[in-house]
Design a protein around this motif. Sequence first.
Motif, PDB file in Angstrom:
ATOM      1  N   UNK A  14      -6.523  22.856  -6.025  1.00  0.00           N
ATOM      2  CA  UNK A  14      -5.842  23.432  -4.856  1.00  0.00           C
ATOM      3  C   UNK A  14      -4.938  22.401  -4.216  1.00  0.00           C
ATOM      4  N   UNK A  15      -4.829  22.489  -2.908  1.00  0.00           N
ATOM      5  CA  UNK A  15      -3.954  21.576  -2.174  1.00  0.00           C
ATOM      6  C   UNK A  15      -4.721  20.940  -1.025  1.00  0.00           C
ATOM      7  N   UNK A  16      -4.359  19.722  -0.739  1.00  0.00           N
ATOM      8  CA  UNK A  16      -4.880  19.008   0.423  1.00  0.00           C
ATOM      9  C   UNK A  16      -3.679  18.575   1.243  1.00  0.00           C
ATOM     10  N   UNK A  17      -3.715  18.861   2.533  1.00  0.00           N
ATOM     11  CA  UNK A  17      -2.588  18.527   3.405  1.00  0.00           C
ATOM     12  C   UNK A  17      -3.077  17.723   4.600  1.00  0.00           C
ATOM     13  N   UNK A  18      -2.254  16.763   5.022  1.00  0.00           N
ATOM     14  CA  UNK A  18      -2.560  15.941   6.182  1.00  0.00           C
ATOM     15  C   UNK A  18      -1.569  16.271   7.289  1.00  0.00           C
ATOM     16  N   UNK A  19      -2.054  16.250   8.529  1.00  0.00           N
ATOM     17  CA  UNK A  19      -1.228  16.545   9.693  1.00  0.00           C
ATOM     18  C   UNK A  19      -1.430  15.467  10.747  1.00  0.00           C
ATOM     19  N   UNK A  20      -0.338  15.084  11.394  1.00  0.00           N
ATOM     20  CA  UNK A  20      -0.418  14.181  12.536  1.00  0.00           C
ATOM     21  C   UNK A  20      -0.595  14.994  13.801  1.00  0.00           C
ATOM     22  N   UNK A  21      -1.398  14.489  14.723  1.00  0.00           N
ATOM     23  CA  UNK A  21      -1.661  15.165  15.993  1.00  0.00           C
ATOM     24  C   UNK A  21      -1.481  14.145  17.109  1.00  0.00           C
ATOM     25  N   UNK A  22      -0.752  14.512  18.152  1.00  0.00           N
ATOM     26  CA  UNK A  22      -0.593  13.623  19.310  1.00  0.00           C
ATOM     27  C   UNK A  22      -0.883  14.423  20.576  1.00  0.00           C
ATOM     28  N   UNK A  36      -6.961  16.459   8.131  1.00  0.00           N
ATOM     29  CA  UNK A  36      -6.795  16.854   6.738  1.00  0.00           C
ATOM     30  C   UNK A  36      -7.312  18.280   6.564  1.00  0.00           C
ATOM     31  N   UNK A  37      -6.564  19.075   5.791  1.00  0.00           N
ATOM     32  CA  UNK A  37      -6.961  20.441   5.474  1.00  0.00           C
ATOM     33  C   UNK A  37      -7.233  20.505   3.986  1.00  0.00           C
ATOM     34  N   UNK A  38      -8.445  20.874   3.645  1.00  0.00           N
ATOM     35  CA  UNK A  38      -8.834  20.997   2.246  1.00  0.00           C
ATOM     36  C   UNK A  38      -9.842  22.127   2.117  1.00  0.00           C
ATOM     37  N   UNK A  39      -9.614  23.017   1.174  1.00  0.00           N
ATOM     38  CA  UNK A  39     -10.495  24.156   0.928  1.00  0.00           C
ATOM     39  C   UNK A  39     -10.730  24.977   2.187  1.00  0.00           C
ATOM     40  N   UNK A  40      -9.693  25.156   2.993  1.00  0.00           N
ATOM     41  CA  UNK A  40      -9.783  25.996   4.179  1.00  0.00           C
ATOM     42  C   UNK A  40     -10.491  25.367   5.362  1.00  0.00           C
ATOM     43  N   UNK A  41     -10.836  24.103   5.297  1.00  0.00           N
ATOM     44  CA  UNK A  41     -11.506  23.416   6.397  1.00  0.00           C
ATOM     45  C   UNK A  41     -10.594  22.343   6.973  1.00  0.00           C
ATOM     46  N   UNK A  42     -10.656  22.170   8.274  1.00  0.00           N
ATOM     47  CA  UNK A  42      -9.886  21.129   8.951  1.00  0.00           C
ATOM     48  C   UNK A  42     -10.849  20.030   9.377  1.00  0.00           C
ATOM     49  N   UNK A  43     -10.523  18.789   9.034  1.00  0.00           N
ATOM     50  CA  UNK A  43     -11.338  17.636   9.419  1.00  0.00           C
ATOM     51  C   UNK A  43     -10.426  16.576  10.019  1.00  0.00           C
ATOM     52  N   UNK A  44     -10.985  15.767  10.896  1.00  0.00           N
ATOM     53  CA  UNK A  44     -10.251  14.653  11.478  1.00  0.00           C
ATOM     54  C   UNK A  44     -10.616  13.398  10.692  1.00  0.00           C
ATOM     55  N   UNK A  45      -9.600  12.715  10.156  1.00  0.00           N
ATOM     56  CA  UNK A  45      -9.833  11.503   9.371  1.00  0.00           C
ATOM     57  C   UNK A  45      -9.730  10.239  10.197  1.00  0.00           C
ATOM     58  N   UNK A  46      -8.822  10.221  11.166  1.00  0.00           N
ATOM     59  CA  UNK A  46      -8.589   8.996  11.923  1.00  0.00           C
ATOM     60  C   UNK A  46      -8.194   9.365  13.340  1.00  0.00           C
TER      61      UNK A  46
END
Length: 154
Positions: A14-22, A36-46
Amino acid sequence: MSVWPAWAVRDDAGATAWFGVRLEFGDGARVDALAVVSEGCVSIEDVRAEPALSLDDLTALADWIETPLSEACGVGAGSGADGEEAGSGPVVPAWPRGVEGQWLVAQKYRAAQEQGVDPVLAVMRATGQDRRKSLRLIGQARDAGFLTRRRARR
């Protein structure tokens, strides 16, 4: 709050996408996160914040950014805890009213003072309110006797 795509990787799974948030506050405080969004879940990496966040602040941060982040990432957040539909705005943590809320404001305020951080910003983060409303809540906690009176400036 602003959310923007950072990068995406596609593979057989599938696809994994990263997003910046401010998230920026009126007093100059800022929180930057990498989600990061992977397999329909959103997680915070940093997460990077100025001033630093406490563990309670990190929990509140998740509530504040959940819905807008999920929308930007294309993942449905569902209904909020208060029954709001996704997309109706950021979810702000519930804060008790009356004496209980005043006591909690005083606790957050004193804890921040002991840690050497801005107590007004700590109350802002905990309540999800802007600076003006947070100052009003602090004043109510003082009036209720949970905080000492401010000394007059000379």
